[in-house]
Design a protein around this motif. Structure first.
Motif, short mmCIF file in Angstrom:
data_model
loop_
_atom_site.label_atom_id
_atom_site.label_comp_id
_atom_site.label_asym_id
_atom_site.label_seq_id
_atom_site.Cartn_x
_atom_site.Cartn_y
_atom_site.Cartn_z
N HIS B 246 -34.34 -147.64 21.81
CA HIS B 246 -33.34 -147.11 22.73
C HIS B 246 -33.80 -145.86 23.49
N GLN B 247 -34.68 -145.07 22.90
CA GLN B 247 -35.12 -143.83 23.54
C GLN B 247 -36.65 -143.72 23.44
N PRO B 248 -37.38 -144.63 24.10
CA PRO B 248 -38.85 -144.65 23.92
C PRO B 248 -39.50 -143.32 24.32
N GLN B 249 -38.88 -142.58 25.27
CA GLN B 249 -39.50 -141.32 25.69
C GLN B 249 -39.50 -140.30 24.56
N LYS B 250 -38.47 -140.40 23.68
CA LYS B 250 -38.43 -139.48 22.54
C LYS B 250 -39.56 -139.78 21.56
N PHE B 361 -34.84 -124.04 -0.53
CA PHE B 361 -34.22 -124.35 0.77
C PHE B 361 -35.10 -125.24 1.64
N ILE B 362 -36.00 -125.99 1.00
CA ILE B 362 -36.90 -126.87 1.75
C ILE B 362 -36.10 -127.90 2.56
N GLY B 363 -34.97 -128.34 2.00
CA GLY B 363 -34.14 -129.33 2.70
C GLY B 363 -33.61 -128.78 4.01
N TRP B 364 -33.26 -127.51 4.02
CA TRP B 364 -32.78 -126.87 5.25
C TRP B 364 -33.82 -126.99 6.35
N VAL B 365 -35.05 -126.63 6.02
CA VAL B 365 -36.09 -126.60 7.05
C VAL B 365 -36.34 -128.01 7.56
N ALA B 366 -36.43 -128.97 6.62
CA ALA B 366 -36.69 -130.35 7.04
C ALA B 366 -35.54 -130.89 7.89
N THR B 367 -34.31 -130.59 7.47
CA THR B 367 -33.15 -131.09 8.23
C THR B 367 -33.12 -130.49 9.63
N LEU B 368 -33.33 -129.18 9.71
CA LEU B 368 -33.34 -128.54 11.03
C LEU B 368 -34.44 -129.14 11.90
N ALA B 369 -35.63 -129.31 11.32
CA ALA B 369 -36.74 -129.87 12.09
C ALA B 369 -36.36 -131.25 12.61
N GLY B 370 -35.73 -132.05 11.75
CA GLY B 370 -35.32 -133.39 12.16
C GLY B 370 -34.32 -133.34 13.30
N TRP B 371 -33.36 -132.41 13.20
CA TRP B 371 -32.37 -132.29 14.28
C TRP B 371 -33.01 -131.82 15.57
N TYR B 372 -33.99 -130.93 15.46
CA TYR B 372 -34.67 -130.49 16.69
C TYR B 372 -35.38 -131.66 17.35
N VAL B 373 -36.00 -132.53 16.53
CA VAL B 373 -36.67 -133.70 17.10
C VAL B 373 -35.66 -134.52 17.91
N THR B 374 -34.53 -134.81 17.28
CA THR B 374 -33.62 -135.75 17.95
C THR B 374 -32.86 -135.10 19.10
N GLU B 375 -32.52 -133.79 18.96
CA GLU B 375 -31.72 -133.14 20.01
C GLU B 375 -32.59 -132.72 21.18
N ILE B 376 -33.72 -132.09 20.92
CA ILE B 376 -34.61 -131.73 22.03
C ILE B 376 -35.17 -133.02 22.63
N GLY B 377 -35.36 -134.03 21.77
CA GLY B 377 -35.87 -135.31 22.25
C GLY B 377 -34.93 -136.03 23.19
#
Lengths: 332, 450
Positions: B246-250, B361-377
């Motif tokens: 659905h979002q190949p550019q991402k 708090f490793i989960g925090w960092v991973a979750t934020l990183a994941g959200w940055y991928v999808t939102e900035i993407g």
């Protein structure tokens, strides 16, 4: 099936209920927060314990109110929220401080507890004053003149007093002994300022807004004017009388002041709602003009008709679980 | 105008990044609490009640931070992104409305009973309240992820006079990316809670807290992490395939692919250079990206140059994706090593306890990183193909936004520090928090070491 043109009115009513519920419920929370005494830790503990199980759900009414504004009247939502950008920021920071202080105060080192209690008090004050300020600007139709800013400041004092009044009567109901007699004193003091605030808004409102003036002098308006202000005045007198002259109130009588204040809140709200209907932004946008698409409103209304009664039911249940005089707030 | 957009974006990113930290913990932590409480109800063993008491207080603090930052979020739609509601309010409004009505009141009301009602309601009702709060937090995630997914992969609507109108609510709620995103986020929450419980419990154990409660909690969380991490990797892969569709550019930005090619290598490291449209210092594993994304070593992946008219900024998406995956693999390793010791019934060694504490708090960092991928993407769009971010921004003076941004940033920084310090302080004061009876402490003097 409900016709499309009725939907905006229904949602305006729902939003009104949510705002009123918020003003009453978080009103007493914020009032209690502002009344926290600087020099008496055990009173502070009891006062905060009296609102501990409820504050979170009480605050949710604000989210519902702003949610309905957003869902049902999106164009008005953007106007209102952009006009009120700075006071909303003050309110939110106040709510943040107050909300987190609830938990931090109980969990930090002993020396820090006092600091969080102050954050609690200041946060409650910021949120209440900002809400009053916004009410003032709203009544003035978001006009940015010196006069309207002054009015907004006076309105802020009025709302602070009103919240302190409902908070103090809440404490009269929920506490005993020395704290209850202190609460009686607070209530009497707040009552005067609150009455003054209500009078002021009533006096200024028709002067600044010809629409409101015409509304009040119309056929229905005269009817409302003949009922609401006298009832409101009666309630003020009843609050004063029910607070009594003794040091403490018996368990039978201690509910009365709170119930009369509740009536004052409802009457003032009816008065305000009547004055501005059908405008959602005074003098600019009506509820019909800014309403969302009917298919969206209908979709949410179906849910609201099922869910809102449930919310009322379990709210009542929660108040029943924690009924009676407040005991020490324990996690188990 | 440009600076008001940028300031609004930063402020929104700051608010939502701060906010998401707390629900990420509480959504899953509440299910853990329900588990602890049910274990106690069945066994009547006091250790489960102690674990419950300790974590319910951590939960209360975390929940409060989530609530207050969430209220801020509900206002930001209007204050900073008025164009969003004007254009897609018919879709976003009801989804948010259902979140408030079905989730917020439910969790907020029963939270009171869960926290303070143990002595006021029967035991079964208290356990039920805990489960209801867990259902509430999950429902909340359901609606908000449905909205977010709709912004990524909009469906079930039509545009009339420039405004989105709903056609099919089922298609809107269960839009193409929703099932994947919801599962991915729920698992992310599960893992964040696992590592949070592991971290604080390990901290208590290595500081000499020899009680049974922290060890039991630690073991429970390790086993849960061992179950959830592989599932998360599997679901993450499915989510990636869905994004490719659905979002190949991402995906092209995530993998740092500029030209459409076949047999694309998986880049372990590179410095994407958007100006020259190439990568520097590439280190990659040949053909692996093609294998992962198309399940064919010579599969074709569209490059960023196919999307000249609008693709997301490459570097942040590219790096954030690597942070997320790297931390995911680290979590898998931590879970596997911990599970080995649990399975062999051996004591967890000191180095493991310390590592677990460091990764609280490793989960925090991973979750934020994941959200940055999808939102900035998703950029430059706010709603893919429907509404550009720039079109939705506020028109209020940038000075006001700068002021509010500065204030929020200071308040949040302060609260974050206070939160982290307080949870560790609570771990040190566990005797008080778990509410031991005095006689229990007298029998075993070792228990008093806090």
């Amino acid at each position: 099936m409900i016709p499309d043109q009725m939907l905006p009115g229904i949602f305006a009513a729902l939003m009104g209920i949510a705002i009123l519920m918020y003003a009453i419920l978080d009103g007493y929370d914020l009032g209690v927060g502002m009344l926290l005494p600087v020099d008496n830790e055990s009173h502070r503990d009891t006062m905060i314990a009296s609102i501990g199980p409820f504050w979170d759900a009480n605050e949710t009414w604000l989210v519902l109110a702003i949610g309905i504004l957003l869902i049902a009247f999106p164009t008005a939502h953007s106007v209102v929220l952009q006009e009120l950008y700075l006071p909303i920021m003050v309110m939110l920071i106040g709510l943040i401080l107050r909300g987190v202080a609830f938990d931090f105060r109980a969990k930090v080192r002993q020396g820090r507890k006092q600091d969080w209690d102050m954050a609690f008090k200041v946060g409650s004050f910021m949120a209440s004053a900002a809400q009053g300020f916004m009410l003032g600007l709203y009544v003035m139709g978001f006009e940015m003149s010196v006069a309207s800013i002054w009015f907004a400041f006076l309105s802020a004092i009025g709302v602070v007093a009103a919240y302190m009044l409902i908070g103090a009567t809440w404490l009269v109901m929920k506490t005993e002994g020395a704290l209850q007699s202190q609460a009686l004193k607070w209530a009497k003091k707040a009552l005067r300022f609150c009455a003054l605030g209500v009078l002021l808004v009533c006096a200024v409102n028709p002067v600044v807004s010809p629409d409101v003036m015409n509304k009040w002098l119309s056929g229905n308006g005269l009817l409302v004017m003949a009922v609401v202000p006298p009832l409101c005045a009666l309630c003020f007198i009843q609050v004063w009388r029910s607070l009594g002259h003794s040091e403490v109130l018996s368990d039978v009588r201690c509910h009365r002041p709170f119930l009369y204040v509740l009536a004052i809140f409802v009457l003032c709200f009816v008065g305000l709602g009547f004055s501005f209907y059908p405008y959602v932004v005074p003098g600019q946008i009506t509820i019909q003009e800014s309403a969302s698409a009917p298919e969206s409103l209908r979709f949410i209304l179906i849910g609201a008709m099922v869910v809102l009664p449930c919310i009322f039911a379990y709210t009542v249940f929660s108040y029943r679980v924690f009924r009676g005089k407040v005991t020490e707030l324990r996690y188990y | 105008m440009a600076d008001v957009i940028m300031l609004s974006r930063i402020q929104f990113a700051l608010n939502i990044s701060f906010h998401i930290l707390f629900p990420t913990i509480t959504i899953a932590l509440c299910w853990f609490l329900a588990y602890f409480k049910i274990r106690y109800d069945i066994s009547q063993h006091p250790v489960w009640m102690r674990i419950y008491r300790f974590w319910v207080k951590i939960f209360a603090l975390t929940f409060a931070l989530g609530v207050v930052s969430g209220i801020t979020m509900s206002f930001q739609f209007g204050t900073n992104w008025p164009g969003f509601m004007e254009k897609v309010g018919n879709i976003a409004g009801p989804l948010l409305g259902y979140e408030v009505m079905t989730a917020f009141f439910l969790e907020a009301t029963f939270l009171g009973i869960m926290l303070f009602g143990t002595n006021r309601v029967p035991a079964w009702l208290h356990t039920t309240s805990t489960i209801i709060v867990a259902i509430g937090t999950t429902l909340s995630a359901f609606w908000i992820l449905s909205l977010n997914s709709w912004m990524q992969t909009p469906a079930g609507f039509e545009m009339r006079d420039g405004v989105a109108h709903a056609l099919d609510w089922w298609a809107i709620i269960f839009n193409p990316s929703f099932p994947y995103r919801f599962a991915h986020m729920m698992l992310a929450s599960g893992l964040t809670a696992c590592f949070f419980i592991m971290g604080l419990s390990a901290y208590r154990v290595y500081r000499g807290d020899a009680k049974k409660a922290p060890l039991t909690a630690l073991r429970t969380a390790i086993v849960a992490a061992m179950v959830l991490t592989p599932i998360q990797i599997f679901v993450g892969d499915l989510h990636g395939l869905n994004t490719l569709e659905h979002q190949p550019q991402k995906v092209a930005a995530m993998e740092g692919v500029w030209e459409t090619e076949q047999g694309v290598p998986l880049l372990l490291f590179a410095i994407p250079d958007e100006e020259n449209r190439t990568n520097h210092f590439e280190i990659g594993i040949p053909k692996l990206a093609s294998i992962i994304l198309t399940h064919d070593p010579d599969g074709e992946i569209q490059g960023l140059n196919e999307f000249r008219s609008g693709h997301p900024p490459v570097a942040p998406v590219f790096y954030a994706f690597r942070v997320m995956v790297g931390l995911g693999l680290l979590m898998l390793l931590m879970a596997a090593v911990g599970s080995y010791f649990v399975w062999k019934r051996k004591d967890l060694p000191m180095w493991y306890l310390k590592t677990a504490t460091a990764t609280t708090f490793i989960g925090w960092v991973a979750t934020l990183a994941g959200w940055y991928v999808t939102e900035i993407g998703r950029q430059p769009y706010l709603v893919s193909g429907v509404l550009k971010t720039a079109e939705a921004a506020t028109t209020i003076p940038s000075g006001n936004v700068a002021l509010s941004l500065a204030l929020y940033a200071s308040v949040y920084a302060f609260l974050l520090v206070a939160y982290i310090r307080t949870v560790f302080l609570m771990a040190r004061r566990s005797v008080e928090i778990e509410e031991y009876q005095p006689e229990e402490l007298r029998i075993k003097p070792a228990l008093t070491t806090i």
